[in-house]
Design a protein around this motif. Structure first.
Motif, mmCIF file in Angstrom:
data_model
loop_
_atom_site.group_PDB
_atom_site.id
_atom_site.type_symbol
_atom_site.label_atom_id
_atom_site.label_comp_id
_atom_site.label_asym_id
_atom_site.label_seq_id
_atom_site.Cartn_x
_atom_site.Cartn_y
_atom_site.Cartn_z
ATOM 1 N N LEU A 24 57.484 98.259 46.285
ATOM 2 C CA LEU A 24 58.576 97.418 45.786
ATOM 3 C C LEU A 24 58.916 96.293 46.756
ATOM 4 O O LEU A 24 59.647 95.372 46.398
ATOM 5 N N GLY A 25 58.390 96.367 47.963
ATOM 6 C CA GLY A 25 58.611 95.307 48.933
ATOM 7 C C GLY A 25 57.583 94.201 48.840
ATOM 8 O O GLY A 25 57.609 93.258 49.635
ATOM 9 N N GLN A 26 56.673 94.300 47.867
ATOM 10 C CA GLN A 26 55.597 93.331 47.701
ATOM 11 C C GLN A 26 55.747 92.570 46.383
ATOM 12 O O GLN A 26 56.529 92.935 45.524
ATOM 13 N N SER A 27 54.985 91.512 46.239
ATOM 14 C CA SER A 27 54.855 90.758 45.003
ATOM 15 C C SER A 27 56.212 90.302 44.465
ATOM 16 O O SER A 27 57.127 89.981 45.225
ATOM 17 N N LEU A 28 56.366 90.294 43.146
ATOM 18 C CA LEU A 28 57.583 89.773 42.525
ATOM 19 C C LEU A 28 58.817 90.584 42.894
ATOM 20 O O LEU A 28 59.875 90.026 43.183
ATOM 21 N N ALA A 29 58.675 91.914 42.901
ATOM 22 C CA ALA A 29 59.819 92.765 43.240
ATOM 23 C C ALA A 29 60.254 92.525 44.678
ATOM 24 O O ALA A 29 61.458 92.476 44.976
ATOM 25 N N GLY A 30 59.293 92.378 45.582
ATOM 26 C CA GLY A 30 59.608 92.135 46.978
ATOM 27 C C GLY A 30 60.299 90.802 47.194
ATOM 28 O O GLY A 30 61.260 90.701 47.968
ATOM 29 N N LYS A 31 59.823 89.776 46.515
ATOM 30 C CA LYS A 31 60.448 88.453 46.641
ATOM 31 C C LYS A 31 61.867 88.485 46.091
ATOM 32 O O LYS A 31 62.783 87.885 46.663
ATOM 33 N N ALA A 32 62.045 89.188 44.963
ATOM 34 C CA ALA A 32 63.378 89.295 44.368
ATOM 35 C C ALA A 32 64.321 90.082 45.265
ATOM 36 O O ALA A 32 65.519 89.788 45.340
ATOM 37 N N LEU A 33 63.787 91.078 45.969
ATOM 38 C CA LEU A 33 64.590 91.863 46.906
ATOM 39 C C LEU A 33 65.046 90.976 48.067
ATOM 40 O O LEU A 33 66.211 91.037 48.491
ATOM 41 N N GLU A 34 64.158 90.148 48.566
ATOM 42 C CA GLU A 34 64.495 89.238 49.659
ATOM 43 C C GLU A 34 65.547 88.217 49.226
ATOM 44 O O GLU A 34 66.425 87.839 50.026
ATOM 45 N N LYS A 35 65.474 87.779 47.989
ATOM 46 C CA LYS A 35 66.422 86.787 47.477
ATOM 47 C C LYS A 35 67.782 87.395 47.139
ATOM 48 O O LYS A 35 68.730 86.661 46.873
ATOM 49 N N GLY A 36 67.854 88.710 47.119
ATOM 50 C CA GLY A 36 69.122 89.348 46.779
ATOM 51 C C GLY A 36 69.353 89.497 45.293
ATOM 52 O O GLY A 36 70.477 89.777 44.865
ATOM 53 N N ILE A 37 68.296 89.330 44.475
ATOM 54 C CA ILE A 37 68.430 89.511 43.034
ATOM 55 C C ILE A 37 68.696 90.972 42.708
ATOM 56 O O ILE A 37 69.393 91.311 41.760
ATOM 57 N N TRP A 38 68.129 91.851 43.532
ATOM 58 C CA TRP A 38 68.409 93.272 43.378
ATOM 59 C C TRP A 38 68.526 93.902 44.759
ATOM 60 O O TRP A 38 68.150 93.296 45.758
ATOM 61 N N ARG A 39 69.066 95.100 44.796
ATOM 62 C CA ARG A 39 69.323 95.764 46.065
ATOM 63 C C ARG A 39 68.785 97.186 46.019
ATOM 64 O O ARG A 39 68.887 97.870 45.005
ATOM 65 N N LEU A 40 68.234 97.626 47.141
ATOM 66 C CA LEU A 40 67.684 98.972 47.261
ATOM 67 C C LEU A 40 68.442 99.736 48.338
ATOM 68 O O LEU A 40 68.584 99.261 49.469
ATOM 69 N N GLU A 41 68.936 100.922 47.975
ATOM 70 C CA GLU A 41 69.645 101.764 48.927
ATOM 71 C C GLU A 41 69.062 103.172 48.879
ATOM 72 O O GLU A 41 68.756 103.680 47.797
ATOM 73 N N THR A 42 68.896 103.796 50.046
ATOM 74 C CA THR A 42 68.410 105.176 50.089
ATOM 75 C C THR A 42 69.406 106.054 50.829
ATOM 76 O O THR A 42 70.016 105.627 51.818
ATOM 77 N N LEU A 43 69.557 107.267 50.335
ATOM 78 C CA LEU A 43 70.383 108.272 50.992
ATOM 79 C C LEU A 43 69.507 109.475 51.308
ATOM 80 O O LEU A 43 68.812 109.987 50.413
#
Length: 237
Positions: A24-43
């Motif tokens: 998810l840190g690569q390609s389109l999802a990764g770019k969107a994560l960097e832009k703040g379009i979506w957020r990933l949190e782990t517990l």
């Protein structure tokens, strides 16, 4: 950059947070994560264990192989993960409802989701009932844990978020959008290994191309997925 307070959020309860973001840190999802379009949190589920060994599992009542994740530990993790009311809480399990594009669209349209990644023989049934977890399955097969399933589900949702895909019309023609599998695709060269691209696709006649693609989508769905074809026909499409 998108305001992260409003970004679609995937919050994951797992024993292996290091598995994320992974692909998810690569390609389109990764770019969107960097832009703040979506957020990933782990517990880390172990952080909610009460003993000094951080025990998260125990032997099953009634006997049998394997271990079962403790309800008190998972419940404590869920209490923390759902305190702000983020989306539905989903437990990824082979016995859950089959994941569909329709469910993916529902989840992508909301603020996000909380995903519980099981391990061992799964979760104690009582915490599933008490927390009213939505059980979801990727298919009729078994994985070593819920993390790979979580990666797949998140990817399916993220690509539907505004600003992630380059061409929005691409989403309108994908498999399952109309209840059919997608039609075949071709690109250059026009002839490869004595195989030619269908002439209609090079005709420039948009209506004929549209009709050809519809026919192809119907044929591939009827031959490969009779279950989808029957549902499609019942809808009177």
């Amino acid at each position: 950059m998108t305001d992260t307070t409003e970004a679609w959020t995937a919050r994951i309860l797992t024993l292996f947070p290091e598995m994320f973001p992974g692909p998810l840190g690569q390609s389109l999802a990764g770019k969107a994560l960097e832009k703040g379009i979506w957020r990933l949190e782990t517990l880390q589920i172990r952080d909610f264990a009460c003993d000094r060994h951080r025990t998260v599992d125990d032997t099953p009542f009634g006997g049998g192989a394997g271990m079962v994740m403790r309800p008190d530990v998972v419940d404590a993790a869920l209490a923390a993960a759902t305190a702000d009311g983020l989306g539905p809480a989903i437990y990824l399990t082979p016995r859950g409802r089959l994941l569909s594009q329709g469910l993916v669209e529902e989840l992508a349209a909301g603020p996000g989701m909380v995903l519980v990644c099981g391990r061992y023989e799964g979760l104690d049934e009582r915490v599933i009932e008490a927390r009213q977890l939505i059980e979801v399955s990727l298919g009729d097969f078994v994985l070593s844990g819920g993390e790979p399933a979580a990666l797949a589900l998140i990817d399916a949702c993220v690509r539907l978020l505004p600003g992630v895909m380059g061409a929005e019309e691409t989403l309108d023609e994908e498999s399952f959008k109309t209840g059919l599998l997608e039609y075949p695709h071709y690109t250059r060269p026009a002839e490869w290994n004595e195989r030619k691209v269908p002439e209609v696709l090079m005709s420039g006649h948009h209506e004929k191309i549209r009709a050809w693609r519809q026919t192809q989508a119907e044929e591939v769905t009827r031959s490969r997925r009779p279950d989808l074809w029957d549902a499609y026909k019942k809808r009177g499409a």
